[in-house]
Design a protein around this motif. Sequence first.
Motif, PDB file in Angstrom:
ATOM      1  N   PHE A  23      -5.267  29.234   2.007  1.00  0.00           N
ATOM      2  CA  PHE A  23      -4.830  27.922   2.464  1.00  0.00           C
ATOM      3  C   PHE A  23      -3.299  27.846   2.406  1.00  0.00           C
ATOM      4  O   PHE A  23      -2.667  28.424   1.527  1.00  0.00           O
ATOM      5  CB  PHE A  23      -5.426  26.812   1.594  1.00  0.00           C
ATOM      6  N   CYS A  24      -2.704  27.117   3.349  1.00  0.00           N
ATOM      7  CA  CYS A  24      -1.252  26.919   3.392  1.00  0.00           C
ATOM      8  C   CYS A  24      -0.842  26.025   2.224  1.00  0.00           C
ATOM      9  O   CYS A  24      -1.461  24.974   1.995  1.00  0.00           O
ATOM     10  CB  CYS A  24      -0.855  26.292   4.715  1.00  0.00           C
ATOM     11  N   LYS A  25       0.170  26.424   1.501  1.00  0.00           N
ATOM     12  CA  LYS A  25       0.642  25.624   0.365  1.00  0.00           C
ATOM     13  C   LYS A  25       1.447  24.408   0.828  1.00  0.00           C
ATOM     14  O   LYS A  25       1.653  23.479   0.060  1.00  0.00           O
ATOM     15  CB  LYS A  25       1.509  26.483  -0.564  1.00  0.00           C
ATOM     16  N   CYS A  40       0.861  22.539   4.077  1.00  0.00           N
ATOM     17  CA  CYS A  40       0.068  21.492   4.728  1.00  0.00           C
ATOM     18  C   CYS A  40      -1.398  21.508   4.316  1.00  0.00           C
ATOM     19  O   CYS A  40      -2.137  20.567   4.596  1.00  0.00           O
ATOM     20  CB  CYS A  40       0.182  21.605   6.243  1.00  0.00           C
ATOM     21  N   GLY A  41      -1.846  22.587   3.671  1.00  0.00           N
ATOM     22  CA  GLY A  41      -3.216  22.652   3.177  1.00  0.00           C
ATOM     23  C   GLY A  41      -4.216  23.161   4.182  1.00  0.00           C
ATOM     24  O   GLY A  41      -5.404  23.253   3.885  1.00  0.00           O
ATOM     25  N   SER A  42      -3.808  23.483   5.385  1.00  0.00           N
ATOM     26  CA  SER A  42      -4.755  23.971   6.379  1.00  0.00           C
ATOM     27  C   SER A  42      -5.162  25.403   6.071  1.00  0.00           C
ATOM     28  O   SER A  42      -4.437  26.163   5.436  1.00  0.00           O
ATOM     29  CB  SER A  42      -4.171  23.868   7.792  1.00  0.00           C
ATOM     30  N   GLU A  43      -6.368  25.771   6.534  1.00  0.00           N
ATOM     31  CA  GLU A  43      -6.885  27.103   6.273  1.00  0.00           C
ATOM     32  C   GLU A  43      -6.238  28.095   7.232  1.00  0.00           C
ATOM     33  O   GLU A  43      -6.141  27.852   8.433  1.00  0.00           O
ATOM     34  CB  GLU A  43      -8.406  27.127   6.426  1.00  0.00           C
ATOM     35  N   SER A  47      -5.819  32.501   8.073  1.00  0.00           N
ATOM     36  CA  SER A  47      -6.479  33.787   7.825  1.00  0.00           C
ATOM     37  C   SER A  47      -5.618  34.652   6.907  1.00  0.00           C
ATOM     38  O   SER A  47      -4.387  34.516   6.851  1.00  0.00           O
ATOM     39  CB  SER A  47      -6.742  34.508   9.146  1.00  0.00           C
ATOM     40  N   CYS A  55       2.122  29.867   8.623  1.00  0.00           N
ATOM     41  CA  CYS A  55       1.039  28.939   8.937  1.00  0.00           C
ATOM     42  C   CYS A  55       1.122  28.555  10.412  1.00  0.00           C
ATOM     43  O   CYS A  55       2.184  28.095  10.869  1.00  0.00           O
ATOM     44  CB  CYS A  55       1.137  27.701   8.050  1.00  0.00           C
ATOM     45  N   ASN A 107      -0.206  26.043  11.769  1.00  0.00           N
ATOM     46  CA  ASN A 107      -0.216  24.588  11.887  1.00  0.00           C
ATOM     47  C   ASN A 107       1.173  23.987  11.651  1.00  0.00           C
ATOM     48  O   ASN A 107       1.667  23.212  12.458  1.00  0.00           O
ATOM     49  CB  ASN A 107      -1.233  24.000  10.902  1.00  0.00           C
TER      50      ASN A 107
END
Length: 121
Positions: free
Chosen positions: A2-4, A6-9, A11, A17, A19
């Motif tokens: 997960f991105c630290k 924005c929190g989006s998943e 790979s 990220c 996103n």
Amino acid sequence: MFCKNCGSEISDGTTFCPNCGAYAEPAPRAGGAPQTPYYSQQPVVQKQTNTIAIVGFVLSFFIAIAGLVCSIIGYKKAPQYHGDGKGLATAGIVISIVEIVLGILWIIITISVIISAANSF
């Protein structure tokens, strides 16, 4: 993973990220230490040499006036080279001045000897 930011998943193995564009921490190595990204390593910077200070130092032994001029220029340019060559330039200045003074004394003594020899005849 997960991105630290924005929190989006995202790979595994992704560097940024998709996103938010934030940097994604790399997966830890087998030993547990995180990988250092190649772009965060310090660049190799070649150290520049104050060549004019070296030339001034060498010339001070052979041609005192040229050595004095080059050493003064090298001393003035030392801050551009982060102080490199300042000691050589200082030594070149001192040696050149000593040689010039000794040369002037030698000329004065030679002329006075010639004059006294001419007066004795």
